[in-house]
Design an enzyme around this catalytic site. Structure first.
Site: not given
Ligand code: TYM
Length: 339
Positions: A116, A206, A209
């Site tokens: 990022k 991966k 978005k």
């Molecule tokens: P975020 O919103 O970036 O992603 C949400 C979830 O989507 C999964 N993800 C994917 N899984 C499989 N293939 C993909 N191409 C793909 N793109 C995204 C991410 O692994 C995630 O699970 N950091 C977290 C948010 C968060 C969180 C937490 C989660 C904040 N605090 C505590 C669990 C526990 C996240 O990545 O959000």
């Protein structure tokens, strides 16, 4: 004591099929199986959302994001808790305490931070500190299982390390989340790694978005027939055999993975069904149809959920979350000499 399964998805924009299959749907399936005897915490990390631009209005996105769980089939009961991270101030408080336990070096090594911040002149501190807040999100609730995609496993490992370090140095306060391997087994996806749905045009990466190319990703709002066409035009390879080999055949393996998750079939069964087949077009047609059906069903259900339903769930969920989180925060404050 009931155990806790916890997860969150940021409300920055529309979700992709990757978010849906990698995190949301596994959580819904686990919740429906375990909610009689476990707490199921589903929260929106809105403080994590503001590390980068938000498309649209954040509060409205939060509601939309939670509607997705109901549309994906989550059955609500008294053990399901919906809440917003920003409405439970203990998250930020514990984050600060954990900031004083974490080291700059270990945060510097986080690949998400590297990705990022790459090529940027200026990076906000929130991006750097993201994993520490995530650790607080998890440790406040003694959560054991955290259904997330594979890209978040490094953050789970950091959470374990910080909890271990805190417990050793101060007091045995925090429950360590399960190791990544146990998380994967719990999510029972089969295969050796966590779920990483790939970019349809460039399966080395991966699905994300942030990739502007429309054919690279499927958004949950895509017209189902358009999504099916994107699967038909997915990049594969010229090896002419259908097998699960993410290294040499990431495109085909991605399709097998998508098929397993959309039809709720163990990955190994899908792999066996297609073993020995050579026509990629047949596989694409089957996966395209599975995705079309999934999206159609999801979108129909989504249209039936009202904002009020979500607001009601947030009201009770935030009372619960504040109670549990404040108690754990208090213990951490005592251990640190703040009380
Ligand atoms: P975020 O919103 O970036 O992603 C949400 C979830 O989507 C999964 N993800 C994917 N899984 C499989 N293939 C993909 N191409 C793909 N793109 C995204 C991410 O692994 C995630 O699970 N950091 C977290 C948010 C968060 C969180 C937490 C989660 C904040 N605090 C505590 C669990 C526990 C996240 O990545 O959000």
């Amino acid at each position: 004591m009931k155990s806790t399964i916890l997860t969150g998805i940021r409300a920055n924009s529309e979700l992709t099929l990757g978010n849906f299959l990698g995190a949301l749907l596994p959580m819904v399936r686990l919740a429906n199986t375990h909610s009689a005897d476990s707490h199921i915490n589903i929260f929106v990390p809105d403080l994590h959302s503001i590390i980068s631009a938000v498309d649209g209005e954040l509060q409205q996105n939060v509601i939309k994001s939670l509607k997705n769980y109901l549309a994906a089939g989550l059955t609500v009961n008294k053990n399901i808790h919906f809440y917003r991270q920003s409405r439970v101030p203990a998250h930020s408080e514990l984050c600060w305490i954990l900031n004083c336990v974490a080291s700059m070096g270990e945060l510097n090594r986080m690949t998400q931070y590297k990705d990022k911040s790459e090529g940027k002149d200026s990076v906000n501190v929130g991006i750097f500190d993201y994993p520490v807040l995530m650790a607080a999100d998890i440790l406040l609730y003694d959560a054991k299982y955290i259904p997330v995609g594979e890209d978040q496993f490094q953050h789970l490992e950091l959470t374990r390390r910080l909890a271990e370090r805190f417990n050793r140095k101060y007091n045995e306060i925090f429950t360590l989340p399960a190791e990544p391997k146990a998380q994967i087994e719990f999510m029972s996806t089969g295969g050796n790694d966590g779920i990483r749905i790939r970019d349809l045009q460039n399966p080395e990466k991966k699905m994300s978005k942030s990739n502007p190319a429309p054919n690279s990703k499927i958004m949950l709002s895509d017209e189902p027939t358009v999504a099916a066409k994107k699967i038909m035009s997915a990049t594969t390879d010229s090896l002419g055999k259908i097998q699960y080999d993410m290294f040499n055949q990431p495109g085909i393996s991605n399709l097998l993975q998508i098929e397993a998750l959309t039809t709720d079939t163990p990955l190994q069964d899908v792999i066996s069904t297609w073993a020995g087949e050579t026509h990629y077009g047949d596989l694409k047609q089957k996966v395209a149809e599975s995705v079309r059906v999934l999206l159609e069903d999801f979108q129909t259900k989504l249209a039936e959920i009202s904002d009020q339903q979500i607001l009601d769930l947030l009201e009770s969920g935030e009372i619960y979350a504040n109670e549990v989180a404040n108690q754990k925060l208090h213990e951490a404050q005592v251990a640190f000499g703040l009380r």
